[in-house]
Design an enzyme around this catalytic site. Structure first.
Site, PDB file in Angstrom:
ATOM      1  N   ARG A 103     -71.866 -88.488  22.441  1.00 41.96           N
ATOM      2  CA  ARG A 103     -71.614 -87.229  21.723  1.00 41.96           C
ATOM      3  C   ARG A 103     -71.624 -86.076  22.723  1.00 41.96           C
ATOM      4  O   ARG A 103     -72.507 -85.256  22.745  1.00 41.96           O
ATOM      5  CB  ARG A 103     -72.646 -87.050  20.616  1.00 41.96           C
ATOM      6  CG  ARG A 103     -72.613 -88.201  19.604  1.00 41.96           C
ATOM      7  CD  ARG A 103     -73.591 -88.032  18.478  1.00 41.96           C
ATOM      8  NE  ARG A 103     -73.103 -87.086  17.471  1.00 41.96           N
ATOM      9  CZ  ARG A 103     -73.812 -86.750  16.393  1.00 41.96           C
ATOM     10  NH1 ARG A 103     -75.035 -87.226  16.248  1.00 41.96           N
ATOM     11  NH2 ARG A 103     -73.333 -85.905  15.499  1.00 41.96           N
ATOM     12  N   ASP A 156     -68.943 -90.018   8.004  1.00 44.17           N
ATOM     13  CA  ASP A 156     -70.307 -90.024   7.447  1.00 44.17           C
ATOM     14  C   ASP A 156     -70.420 -90.883   6.197  1.00 44.17           C
ATOM     15  O   ASP A 156     -71.528 -91.173   5.744  1.00 44.17           O
ATOM     16  CB  ASP A 156     -70.768 -88.595   7.140  1.00 44.17           C
ATOM     17  CG  ASP A 156     -70.910 -87.777   8.404  1.00 44.17           C
ATOM     18  OD1 ASP A 156     -70.965 -86.540   8.315  1.00 44.17           O
ATOM     19  OD2 ASP A 156     -70.924 -88.374   9.510  1.00 44.17           O
ATOM     20  N   CYS A 171     -78.328 -88.068  15.529  1.00 40.34           N
ATOM     21  CA  CYS A 171     -78.081 -89.491  15.266  1.00 40.34           C
ATOM     22  C   CYS A 171     -77.453 -90.186  16.461  1.00 40.34           C
ATOM     23  O   CYS A 171     -76.520 -89.681  17.070  1.00 40.34           O
ATOM     24  CB  CYS A 171     -77.135 -89.623  14.074  1.00 40.34           C
ATOM     25  SG  CYS A 171     -77.913 -89.188  12.532  1.00 40.34           S
ATOM     26  N   LYS A 218     -75.505 -80.061   4.046  1.00 32.64           N
ATOM     27  CA  LYS A 218     -76.331 -80.066   5.263  1.00 32.64           C
ATOM     28  C   LYS A 218     -75.552 -79.507   6.442  1.00 32.64           C
ATOM     29  O   LYS A 218     -76.031 -78.649   7.173  1.00 32.64           O
ATOM     30  CB  LYS A 218     -76.777 -81.484   5.589  1.00 32.64           C
ATOM     31  CG  LYS A 218     -77.361 -81.652   6.999  1.00 32.64           C
ATOM     32  CD  LYS A 218     -77.811 -83.055   7.316  1.00 32.64           C
ATOM     33  CE  LYS A 218     -76.793 -83.894   8.010  1.00 32.64           C
ATOM     34  NZ  LYS A 218     -76.532 -83.610   9.420  1.00 32.64           N
ATOM     35  N   ASN A 219     -74.313 -79.980   6.635  1.00 30.81           N
ATOM     36  CA  ASN A 219     -73.593 -79.627   7.859  1.00 30.81           C
ATOM     37  C   ASN A 219     -73.010 -78.227   7.839  1.00 30.81           C
ATOM     38  O   ASN A 219     -72.545 -77.735   8.858  1.00 30.81           O
ATOM     39  CB  ASN A 219     -72.532 -80.687   8.171  1.00 30.81           C
ATOM     40  CG  ASN A 219     -73.208 -82.003   8.565  1.00 30.81           C
ATOM     41  OD1 ASN A 219     -74.391 -82.005   8.934  1.00 30.81           O
ATOM     42  ND2 ASN A 219     -72.501 -83.100   8.460  1.00 30.81           N
ATOM     43  N   ARG A 238     -83.780 -86.484   6.981  1.00 35.40           N
ATOM     44  CA  ARG A 238     -83.115 -85.409   7.737  1.00 35.40           C
ATOM     45  C   ARG A 238     -81.945 -84.842   6.940  1.00 35.40           C
ATOM     46  O   ARG A 238     -81.556 -83.691   7.111  1.00 35.40           O
ATOM     47  CB  ARG A 238     -82.584 -85.944   9.084  1.00 35.40           C
ATOM     48  CG  ARG A 238     -83.638 -86.177  10.136  1.00 35.40           C
ATOM     49  CD  ARG A 238     -83.015 -86.468  11.474  1.00 35.40           C
ATOM     50  NE  ARG A 238     -81.949 -85.519  11.745  1.00 35.40           N
ATOM     51  CZ  ARG A 238     -80.885 -85.818  12.514  1.00 35.40           C
ATOM     52  NH1 ARG A 238     -80.779 -87.016  13.057  1.00 35.40           N
ATOM     53  NH2 ARG A 238     -79.953 -84.926  12.727  1.00 35.40           N
TER      54      ARG A 238
HETATM   55  C1  EPZ Z   1     -70.571 -83.365  13.052  1.00 31.96           C
HETATM   56  O1  EPZ Z   1     -71.042 -83.890  14.282  1.00 31.96           O
HETATM   57  C2  EPZ Z   1     -71.569 -83.808  12.000  1.00 31.96           C
HETATM   58  N1  EPZ Z   1     -72.875 -83.258  12.327  1.00 31.96           N
HETATM   59  C3  EPZ Z   1     -71.635 -85.324  11.948  1.00 31.96           C
HETATM   60  O2  EPZ Z   1     -72.462 -85.658  10.829  1.00 31.96           O
HETATM   61  C4  EPZ Z   1     -70.238 -85.879  11.666  1.00 31.96           C
HETATM   62  O3  EPZ Z   1     -70.307 -87.294  11.732  1.00 31.96           O
HETATM   63  C5  EPZ Z   1     -69.238 -85.350  12.687  1.00 31.96           C
HETATM   64  O4  EPZ Z   1     -69.280 -83.907  12.717  1.00 31.96           O
HETATM   65  C6  EPZ Z   1     -67.811 -85.756  12.354  1.00 31.96           C
HETATM   66  O5  EPZ Z   1     -67.466 -85.270  11.095  1.00 31.96           O
HETATM   67  C7  EPZ Z   1     -73.107 -81.946  12.054  1.00 31.96           C
HETATM   68  O6  EPZ Z   1     -72.249 -81.244  11.553  1.00 31.96           O
HETATM   69  C8  EPZ Z   1     -74.478 -81.450  12.386  1.00 31.96           C
HETATM   70  P1  EPZ Z   1     -67.653 -83.881  16.295  1.00 31.96           P
HETATM   71  P2  EPZ Z   1     -70.369 -83.380  15.661  1.00 31.96           P
HETATM   72  O7  EPZ Z   1     -67.857 -82.899  17.381  1.00 31.96           O
HETATM   73  O8  EPZ Z   1     -69.998 -81.963  15.533  1.00 31.96           O
HETATM   74  C9  EPZ Z   1     -66.027 -86.043  20.158  1.00 31.96           C
HETATM   75  C10 EPZ Z   1     -74.215 -86.598   9.673  1.00 31.96           C
HETATM   76  O9  EPZ Z   1     -74.445 -87.777   9.371  1.00 31.96           O
HETATM   77  N2  EPZ Z   1     -66.404 -84.819  20.881  1.00 31.96           N
HETATM   78  O10 EPZ Z   1     -66.719 -83.554  15.178  1.00 31.96           O
HETATM   79  O11 EPZ Z   1     -71.249 -83.806  16.762  1.00 31.96           O
HETATM   80  C11 EPZ Z   1     -67.218 -86.827  19.642  1.00 31.96           C
HETATM   81  O12 EPZ Z   1     -67.717 -87.673  20.657  1.00 31.96           O
HETATM   82  C12 EPZ Z   1     -73.730 -86.290  11.065  1.00 31.96           C
HETATM   83  O13 EPZ Z   1     -74.332 -85.603   8.908  1.00 31.96           O
HETATM   84  C13 EPZ Z   1     -66.070 -84.694  22.231  1.00 31.96           C
HETATM   85  O14 EPZ Z   1     -65.486 -85.599  22.821  1.00 31.96           O
HETATM   86  O15 EPZ Z   1     -69.049 -84.276  15.670  1.00 31.96           O
HETATM   87  C14 EPZ Z   1     -66.616 -87.589  18.483  1.00 31.96           C
HETATM   88  O16 EPZ Z   1     -65.975 -88.754  18.976  1.00 31.96           O
HETATM   89  C15 EPZ Z   1     -73.635 -87.511  11.946  1.00 31.96           C
HETATM   90  N3  EPZ Z   1     -66.414 -83.562  22.890  1.00 31.96           N
HETATM   91  C16 EPZ Z   1     -65.560 -86.646  17.925  1.00 31.96           C
HETATM   92  O17 EPZ Z   1     -65.324 -85.682  18.964  1.00 31.96           O
HETATM   93  C17 EPZ Z   1     -67.069 -82.523  22.271  1.00 31.96           C
HETATM   94  O18 EPZ Z   1     -67.334 -81.496  22.927  1.00 31.96           O
HETATM   95  C18 EPZ Z   1     -65.990 -85.887  16.673  1.00 31.96           C
HETATM   96  O19 EPZ Z   1     -67.237 -85.279  16.959  1.00 31.96           O
HETATM   97  C19 EPZ Z   1     -67.404 -82.659  20.908  1.00 31.96           C
HETATM   98  C20 EPZ Z   1     -67.052 -83.816  20.226  1.00 31.96           C
END
Ligand code: EPZ
Length: 417
Positions: free
Chosen positions: A105, A288, A100, A5-6, A380
Site C-alpha cells: 500500500r 471491500d 489492514c 467509515k471511509n 475498527r
Molecule cells: C481506501 O484505501 C480504503 N481505506 C480501503 O478500505 C479500500 O479498500 C481502498 O480505498 C480501495 O477502495 C480508506 O479509505 C481508509 P487506494 P487506500 O489508494 O486509499 C495503489 C476498508 O476495508 N496505490 O484506493 O489505501 C494501492 O496499492 C479499507 O475500509 C498506489 O500504488 O486505497 C492499491 O493497489 C481497506 N500508490 C490501489 O492503488 C498510491 O500512492 C488502490 O488503493 C496509493 C495507492
C-alpha cells in the site's frame, strides 16, 4: 446503517483546515474514528463529543505539524493529516500509516501530488516529512486510481494559490462526500465523482455543520449476510445507488433485492447461483466487499471466480474458509470456488477488517458453532456488528477475551439502522 467509515476518517482531519469549529454528524462509533479523534486532539485540535455520532472539531487551536507515531500506526487514514497539515501550515511530519495488511500500500501518488503543488517531501526513519513555503495549484495526473491519493491531494490543494486539476481520480461515494464537506467549508471543488476534479484555491475555510453519508460497505456486508443465511432483511438508511454493484451481483446469484428510496430489502435463496466477480474502483465491484461475497461463492451452486484486481494480498480469509469446509483454489489474484452445500463451524481468525466480517457471515451460515478471533480488526470498521446481527435473529455473542462465538440461524425481516 451508520455513517461511512471511509468518509469519516477523511472528514474529521479535513475539519482542521477551517478557522472555526465544524460540527460533524452521523459519525460511526468505531475504533478508527475514536483513534483519529485522539490523534486530532494530540495535534492540538479541540474535539468535543456533542452526542453519540456527533462531534465538534475546532482546528483553530492546532499548532503541531507532527502526529504521534503509536496512534498513527494503528490505521491507514492517518495519512490524511499530511494533506491537511501541509495545506494548513505548509509543513507536516506524519509516520507512514498502518492499516489492514491486504498487500503493498504505497503512497507514491500522494507524494506525487504534494510535490506537484510545490512541496518538498522526504521519508526519513519511517516518517513522511513534507514542507512548502507556498502551495501553488497544478495539473496532476494520477498513475493509479487511488481513493487515498485523490482525497489527500484535494486536502492540500483547497487552500493552494490558483487552480489544481487532478486527473484519473477515484469516484467512490466517500470521495464525493469529502469534496462536499470541503465545499461546505467554503472550498471550490468541482467534478468529484467524475474522472477529473478541478479545485480553485481559497484563502480561508470556515466551520460548518455536516452529516456523513451512510456506509455503502457496511450496507453491502449486511446484504451479503442476509443472502448467505437465506434471510429476509431490510437494510435501512442507505443510498441504493451506492450499492448498485453488490445488488447486481446478488441478483445474478438468484437473490431478490428490492430497492426503496433509502433502504434495500434482501431476500435470500436456499442456495445461491455461481458468479464471477472482479474488483474495480467505483462504480465497479468494491474490493471491500470481495471478502464478504467470497462466503456466498463458497456455498453457491457451481464454480465461482473472484479476481481481486486492486490488492495483492487480500485472500488471507480464504484459508480460514477452507477450515470451515470451503473448496477454494487461489492462483495469484484469482480465487476459484467449487461451491459446497454448507460450511461447518470452526475456530477461525480475522486477519483484517473485511476478512473478519466475512468470517462472521461464514459463521452465520455454517452448521455448528464458529469462533472468530481477533475481532479488534472488525471493531475498527463496524459499529456493534454482533448487536445488529442479533437483532436479525443471529445467535452471536462477544466473549470478553476479544473473540466472538457464533451460532448459525437464518435471519428474518427487520430494520437495520
Ligand atoms: C481506501 O484505501 C480504503 N481505506 C480501503 O478500505 C479500500 O479498500 C481502498 O480505498 C480501495 O477502495 C480508506 O479509505 C481508509 P487506494 P487506500 O489508494 O486509499 C495503489 C476498508 O476495508 N496505490 O484506493 O489505501 C494501492 O496499492 C479499507 O475500509 C498506489 O500504488 O486505497 C492499491 O493497489 C481497506 N500508490 C490501489 O492503488 C498510491 O500512492 C488502490 O488503493 C496509493 C495507492
Amino acid at each position: 446503517m451508520g455513517g461511512a467509515k471511509n468518509a469519516a476518517v477523511a472528514i474529521l482531519p479535513a475539519a482542521l483546515l477551517a478557522d472555526s469549529p465544524c460540527m460533524i454528524d452521523n459519525l460511526p462509533y468505531i475504533d478508527d474514528v475514536i483513534t483519529l479523534a485522539d490523534i486530532l486532539h494530540e495535534v492540538g485540535a479541540k474535539v468535543t463529543i456533542n452526542k453519540k455520532g456527533c462531534v465538534s472539531i475546532d482546528g483553530s487551536t492546532v499548532t503541531n505539524h507532527r502526529a504521534p507515531s503509536d496512534m498513527v500506526k494503528r490505521m491507514r487514514a492517518s495519512y490524511y493529516l499530511l494533506g491537511v497539515l501541509l495545506g494548513k501550515f505548509g509543513r507536516a511530519e506524519i509516520p507512514l500509516p498502518g492499516g489492514c495488511e491486504i498487500g503493498a500500500r504505497p503512497i507514491d501518488q500522494h507524494i506525487k501530488g504534494f510535490e506537484a503543488l510545490g512541496a518538498k517531501v522526504e521519508i526519513e526513519h519511517g516518517v513522511v516529512k513534507a514542507r512548502a513555503d507556498r502551495l501553488i495549484g497544478n495539473e496532476i495526473y494520477l498513475d493509479v486510481v487511488s481513493v487515498g491519493a485523490t482525497i489527500n491531494i484535494m486536502l492540500a490543494a483547497v487552500k493552494a494559490e490558483g487552480s489544481t486539476t487532478i486527473v484519473n481520480v477515484a469516484k467512490e461515494p466517500h470521495v464525493v462526500d469529502v469534496a462536499n464537506f470541503l465545499n461546505s467549508m467554503g472550498a471550490n471543488v468541482k467534478g468529484a465523482g467524475t474522472d477529473t476534479i478541478r479545485i480553485k484555491g481559497v484563502s480561508e475555510l470556515k466551520g460548518c455543520e455536516y452529516t456523513i453519508i451512510p456506509d455503502q460497505i457496511e450496507a453491502g456486508t449486511f446484504m451479503v449476510a442476509a443472502a448467505a443465511t437465506n434471510g429476509d432483511v431490510v437494510v435501512a438508511n442507505v443510498i441504493p445507488k451506492h450499492l448498485e454493484s453488490i445488488t447486481a451481483k446478488l441478483l445474478e446469484m438468484g437473490v431478490e433485492v428490492i430497492e426503496g428510496d433509502d433502504y434495500v430489502r434482501v431476500k435470500g435463496v436456499e442456495r445461491p447461483r455461481r458468479v464471477n466477480v472482479k474488483t474495480l474502483p467505483y462504480p465497479g465491484f468494491p474490493t471491500d466487499l470481495q471478502q464478504p461475497i467470497s462466503v456466498l461463492c463458497s456455498i453457491a451452486k457451481g464454480t465461482s471466480i473472484i479476481h481481486e484486481s486492486l490488492f495483492d494480498h487480500r485472500f488471507r480469509h480464504l484459508e480460514e474458509l477452507r477450515r470451515m469446509g470451503a473448496d477454494i483454489k487461489v492462483e495469484d489474484r484469482v480465487a476459484i470456488f467449487e461451491g459446497v452445500g454448507s460450511l461447518t463451524g470452526a475456530q477461525v481468525s480475522a486477519t483484517d477488517l473485511r476478512a473478519g466480517a466475512a468470517l462472521i457471515i461464514a459463521g452465520l451460515t455454517a452448521q455448528g458453532v464458529t469462533e472468530v478471533e481477533n475481532i479488534h480488526f472488525i471493531d475498527r470498521g463496524y459499529e456493534c456488528i454482533e448487536k445488529k446481527l442479533a437483532r436479525l435473529g443471529a445467535d452471536i455473542v462477544r466473549l470478553e477475551d476479544g473473540q466472538t462465538l457464533l451460532q448459525a440461524v437464518s435471519s428474518n425481516i427487520a430494520m437495520i439502522r
